[in-house]
Structures are given as C-alpha cells and as structure tokens.
Design a protein around this motif. Structure first.
Motif, short mmCIF file in Angstrom:
data_model
loop_
_atom_site.label_atom_id
_atom_site.label_comp_id
_atom_site.label_asym_id
_atom_site.label_seq_id
_atom_site.Cartn_x
_atom_site.Cartn_y
_atom_site.Cartn_z
N ASP A 430 0.81 -1.22 0.00
CA ASP A 430 0.00 0.00 0.00
C ASP A 430 0.84 1.27 0.00
O ASP A 430 0.36 2.34 0.36
N GLU A 431 2.11 1.19 -0.43
CA GLU A 431 2.98 2.35 -0.43
C GLU A 431 3.94 2.24 -1.60
O GLU A 431 4.55 1.20 -1.83
N LEU A 432 4.06 3.32 -2.39
CA LEU A 432 4.98 3.33 -3.52
C LEU A 432 6.41 3.54 -3.03
O LEU A 432 6.65 4.27 -2.07
N CYS A 433 7.36 2.93 -3.72
CA CYS A 433 8.77 3.08 -3.36
C CYS A 433 9.62 3.03 -4.63
O CYS A 433 9.38 2.20 -5.52
N VAL A 434 10.62 3.93 -4.71
CA VAL A 434 11.62 3.86 -5.78
C VAL A 434 13.01 3.91 -5.17
O VAL A 434 13.23 4.50 -4.10
N VAL A 435 13.93 3.26 -5.87
CA VAL A 435 15.35 3.23 -5.49
C VAL A 435 16.15 3.53 -6.74
O VAL A 435 15.61 3.55 -7.85
N PRO A 436 17.46 3.79 -6.63
CA PRO A 436 18.26 4.06 -7.83
C PRO A 436 18.17 2.94 -8.86
O PRO A 436 18.21 1.75 -8.51
N GLU A 437 18.03 3.33 -10.13
CA GLU A 437 17.98 2.34 -11.21
C GLU A 437 19.26 1.50 -11.24
O GLU A 437 19.22 0.30 -11.48
N ASP A 438 20.38 2.15 -10.99
CA ASP A 438 21.67 1.48 -10.95
C ASP A 438 21.77 0.68 -9.65
O ASP A 438 21.76 1.23 -8.56
N ASN A 440 24.20 -0.89 -8.26
CA ASN A 440 25.37 -0.58 -7.44
C ASN A 440 25.13 0.68 -6.60
O ASN A 440 25.50 0.73 -5.42
N LEU A 441 24.52 1.70 -7.23
CA LEU A 441 24.20 2.90 -6.48
C LEU A 441 23.14 2.63 -5.43
O LEU A 441 23.16 3.19 -4.33
N ALA A 442 22.19 1.76 -5.75
CA ALA A 442 21.15 1.40 -4.78
C ALA A 442 21.78 0.77 -3.55
O ALA A 442 21.44 1.12 -2.40
N ASP A 443 22.72 -0.14 -3.75
CA ASP A 443 23.39 -0.79 -2.62
C ASP A 443 24.29 0.19 -1.87
O ASP A 443 24.35 0.18 -0.63
N GLU A 444 24.98 1.03 -2.63
CA GLU A 444 25.94 1.94 -2.02
C GLU A 444 25.26 3.01 -1.16
O GLU A 444 25.73 3.35 -0.07
N THR A 445 24.15 3.54 -1.65
CA THR A 445 23.51 4.67 -0.97
C THR A 445 22.37 4.26 -0.05
O THR A 445 22.01 5.00 0.87
N TYR A 447 19.41 4.33 -0.86
CA TYR A 447 18.39 5.36 -1.09
C TYR A 447 17.04 4.71 -1.37
O TYR A 447 16.89 3.86 -2.25
N HIS A 448 16.03 5.10 -0.60
CA HIS A 448 14.64 4.69 -0.81
C HIS A 448 13.76 5.93 -0.70
O HIS A 448 13.92 6.73 0.23
N LEU A 449 12.84 6.09 -1.65
CA LEU A 449 11.88 7.19 -1.60
C LEU A 449 10.48 6.58 -1.62
O LEU A 449 10.10 5.90 -2.58
N PHE A 450 9.73 6.80 -0.54
CA PHE A 450 8.38 6.27 -0.41
C PHE A 450 7.37 7.40 -0.60
O PHE A 450 7.63 8.55 -0.24
N ILE A 506 14.68 7.78 2.73
CA ILE A 506 15.59 7.04 3.60
C ILE A 506 16.89 6.78 2.84
O ILE A 506 16.86 6.36 1.69
N LYS A 507 18.02 7.05 3.49
CA LYS A 507 19.31 6.78 2.86
C LYS A 507 20.35 6.50 3.94
O LYS A 507 20.16 6.87 5.10
N LYS A 508 21.41 5.84 3.55
CA LYS A 508 22.45 5.47 4.51
C LYS A 508 23.05 6.71 5.15
O LYS A 508 23.31 7.72 4.48
N ALA A 509 23.27 6.63 6.46
CA ALA A 509 23.94 7.71 7.18
C ALA A 509 25.40 7.76 6.77
O ALA A 509 25.99 6.76 6.34
#
Length: 514
Positions: A430-438, A440-445, A447-450, A506-509
């Motif tokens: 019930d919630e949309l979420c996107v992360v980096p298409e790449d 490697n960048l998704a793992d590195e950062t 980054y999640h946007l809900f 949400i993103k890595k500190a």
C-alpha cells in the motif's frame, strides 16, 4: 571565406561550439519550384566524424545547410546539389561547448535520460501547443514565464491548432496560400475544426520560410533557457487542411522540417499528438513517416508518438521513449511492457474549464507527478485556466496555477537523488517506493523514496536491512518542507503528521555501519 571552384564567395560559420549550429548559406537558382525540384547536400568530415546532411531552400533565392558538430576538431565540408552549377568547400573550427551546453538528450540506463556529456536529464515538461504562433509580446511573456519555471521541456506544434479556446488565427502558416475565414469559429463550435477544410487555398509544395524561421527563433530561445523543444509534427485539430495532406505532401514536409531543425541540439520529434484521432493516416503511414525522420535526422534525436485512446506499439525500434496520455498508475507496467522511458505528457490539466480533462485541482496534478516519479517514470504539466488573452496549455503567457512551484520542489528532490534515475521497488503493498535504477548505487547509498499520495498514515514501519544506519526525512510534497527525524537501524517506526501527499526519504547515514 568559402569559395567555389570559380572563386565565388559564400557565407558560412567560421567557428562554432561543440553541439552548436554551423550554417552554410548560398544563393542559388529560383527556377521551377526550389522546394520540390532543387537539392542541396553537404558532406562534413573531421578526424572523428563523417556525416552527410541535407539542406533546404529558405526563400528569396537562398539555400542553406546546417550541421551540429560533435567533436572539438577542425572540419572540412563540401556542398553540392542542383541548386547551383558550382561545388563549394571550406573549413571551420569547433570550440569547447559553453557552460550550459551539454549536447543532445539521449536515453540512458534504459528507462531514463542524460545529455551527450553525461549530465543527467530528468524531464519535467509542460504543454503549450501553439505558444510559438502568438504575438511577439505573448511569446516574450511565455519565455519569461518559462525562465522562472521548473520546466525543462515543452510540447508545441508546427501546424496551427483549431480546438476549444483556439479560435483565432495564427501569426503565420507553413505554406504559401490563403486560409478559409476563421471568424465564424467560436467557443460554441467547441471543437472548431472541419476535416474537409473547404475554402482553404494552399500550395502544399511551397513552404512559407518565414513560418519556419520564426519557429527556429523559438527553438533557439528555448535552448538559451535549457529547455528541450518537443516538436509535434502532426495533430488532428485542424480547420486548414494540414491534417489531410497526401502521403507525398507529408513526406515533403517531414524532409523539409528535418533539414531545417535537426541541427538544433534541443529538438525532440513528437510524431503526433493523439495519432489515433487522425483518421486518414494508417499505421503503415506512421511507420513510413518515422523512417523518413530516422533517415533525415543525422543526429538521432529522441522520437515518440502520443496517443488519444489507443496506445501505439511503443516496442517499435524507432520509438526512443513512450509519450503517453493517461493517469500515471500504470507507469510500472508500461516500463515492463515497453522497456523504455515513460513520459506521461498528459495526465489531465490543472484548470477550471468545463471539460474534465482540464479542471483537476493543483493537488491532484502534483500527486500525479509524484505517482509517476515513484513508479519509475516522469510526469507532464498542463494548465487550463480561462483567460481572455491566453490559456497556458495552448497560447502560453503567464502561469496562474499552484502546481508549478510544487513541481519545482519535486524536481529538486529528484535531482538530489543518486544519478541515473529511479526504479520501482516492491516493498509494502500500500505504499509506492523507488530506489536508484543502478543497482550498485542502490546498494551503495541505500536510497529509498516512499510516497503515500492521498493516504494519511499516522505512522509507518520501515526495514531496509539490519546492518546499516539510515537517516530519515519526512517530505511534505504540497507544503514543500523536508524534516529530518533522525537516524535508525533495523526495523523502525516513523511517526507521521497524518496528512495527505507525504513522502519519506531514507538513505544510509554518513557514518555507515555501527
């Protein structure tokens, strides 16, 4: 100077920046019909590039060839054709691009875009169908509005448009001839077009160069503002007969348009607005017209075709990205179906007219932008507030709505995300979420946007992984605020202010793993 073998001096650009416009200009014969019976072609060569480019007749006995160089090198060119008995040649130098010149926009990372120099490009477009065919004062006002807007792409037509709130005649027409008297067209005759277009008197084999010269001015002014010109080649809303030209006349028009406009780096080709409402063109016709542009455009500019009711088959190889008219909820599925960038150029318009397509609220248009973004695509803006002088969606002028500044805020959030674009990720149902298409960048950062849209949760639980520390921001997409609420690890709860249109980032500190 450029000389033919007999010593005649020609005019041409001596130096041009990379991805700028080189232009060769020469007098030539006016015998017969120069648009139909004469040709001018140039070969451009450098150490890294070799292209053959078609030129065009610009009226008053003048022929031109334009070229967009892709390398900072010395170029040699040779011009020939039956426009003249002579053959011309010369050289010119290409300098580094200016600060805001990033080249052409191309597809990148399958579902996204970037400029030739690798700079990310995130389309945030608007629609002003015939802003370019208005008065000088209104065009200047539109450009000033765009300068202070979030929009980096604008859809507009070469042909004038006859539709509701589009009853007045354009400043010029693309062909020699005279139009039928349009004074009888009123807002009561709301669609304002007649397919047979009786009473018009056009020579569809003789263009009006002033019409195209003016559009080139508009393209150039947009380029100065960093705005892509998404040029609509055909549309059905016509009382002049341009939508019912023969296939041969259409082909002549496409070749002429490509020769004139292709060298501008900010040009996109939109083959149609609502292709399926143009009843005299078959799929075979569209495929043939697409091939003409592919063959006539040596720079491979972006290409799309826009639907009314029925989607075109966007898997066709000539289509670079999907230009769609729909609400954005299907974006994720369209990505899967077509494997191309999804640009929803029409998601309905903020406004107050009587028609449902033009009277949604600014809140709803902004929600649709975020919905498109958080499903892995890109939204498009339009505004239809009634005004005696201009309606933005058609004429340009001034923006009156409340959505543009919120769209600017969304663009800022998008540009702060990791480069390369965002892709949808299945998290909670019930919630949309996107992360980096790449990945490697998704793992590195991390980054999640809900995005919650019209939902109003008082809190939500999140869990990215058990090892990393994550910072959390609550984004109010309507009130345009970002509130950092701390750092968390593992599964954690975030209290929310029970309002609509909230996003959570949400993103890595920076300190990483505890």
């Amino acid at each position: 100077m450029c000389k033919d073998i007999g010593g005649t001096i020609m005019n041409y650009t001596k130096s041009v920046e990379k991805w700028g416009v080189f232009e060769f200009c020469s007098e030539g014969t006016t015998a017969g019909n120069p648009f139909l019976e004469r040709s001018i072609t140039a070969l451009f060569e450098s150490d890294s590039e070799r292209k053959t480019v078609n030129g065009f007749y610009d009226g008053n006995g003048i022929y031109k060839v334009r070229f967009m160089p892709s390398f900072e090198e010395e170029y040699h060119f040779t011009v020939c054709g039956n426009f003249s008995d002579s053959k011309y040649e010369g050289t010119f130098s290409v300098t580094p691009p200016s600060e805001n010149n990033h080249g052409c926009v191309k597809v990148h990372n399958k579902y996204h875009f970037q400029y030739s120099d690798g700079t990310p490009y995130y389309p945030v477009g608007t629609t002003c169908y015939v802003w370019n065919l208005q008065s000088d004062d209104l065009i200047a006002q539109t450009l000033e509005t765009l300068k202070n807007s979030p929009f980096n792409k604008i859809r507009f037509c070469i042909f004038p448009k006859s539709y509701c709130y589009n009853s007045r005649e354009p400043r010029s027409y693309p062909y020699e001839g005279t139009p039928v008297d349009g004074s009888a067209i009123t807002e009561d005759n709301v669609w304002g077009y007649t397919p047979d277009s009786k009473g018009n008197n056009w020579d569809f084999e003789r263009f009006n160069p002033k019409h195209f010269q003016h559009i080139e001015y508009c393209i150039t002014e947009l380029q100065k503002l960093g705005i892509e010109a998404d040029i609509i080649l055909f549309h059905p809303y016509d009382r002049w007969g341009f939508s019912t030209m023969t296939p041969e006349q259409n082909e002549l028009y496409l070749k002429y348009t490509a020769a004139r406009f292709s060298a501008f780096r900010n040009v996109w080709w939109a083959f149609a607005n609502e292709y399926d409402l143009i009843k005299n063109k078959s799929i075979e016709d569209w495929e043939r017209y697409a091939q003409i542009i592919v063959e006539s455009d040596p720079y491979d500019h972006l290409r799309s075709i826009h639907n009314g009711n029925q989607f075109y088959d966007h898997t066709k190889s000539w289509i670079t990205h999907c230009s769609i008219q729909r609400s954005p909820e299907g974006t994720s599925e369209w990505r899967k179906s077509y494997g191309k960038p999804i640009v929803i150029d029409e998601m309905l318009y903020e406004g107050n007219i009587q028609y449902a397509w033009g009277n949604i609220s600014p809140q709803e248009l902004v929600r649709r932008f975020w919905e498109a973004l958080c499903r892995g695509g890109y939204g498009g803006h339009g505004e239809t507030y009634i005004d005696d002088k201009a309606v933005w969606w058609s004429h340009g002028g001034e923006l009156k709505g409340d959505s543009p500044e919120r769209i600017a805020f969304m663009r800022k959030i998008l540009e702060e995300a990791p480069n390369g674009g965002l892709r949808p990720k299945n998290m909670e149902w019930d919630e949309l979420c996107v992360v980096p298409e790449d990945e490697n960048l998704a793992d590195e950062t991390g980054y999640h946007l809900f995005y919650n849209g019209i939902s109003r949760p008082g809190f939500r639980y999140y869990h990215i992984d058990d090892n990393n520390i994550y910072t959390v921001d609550i984004i109010d997409t309507w009130n345009m605020t970002v509130e950092n609420v701390g750092s968390f690890k593992g599964r954690f709860r975030i209290d929310l202010p029970t309002r609509e249109y909230l996003a959570v980032r949400i993103k890595k500190a920076e300190d990483g793993i505890e």
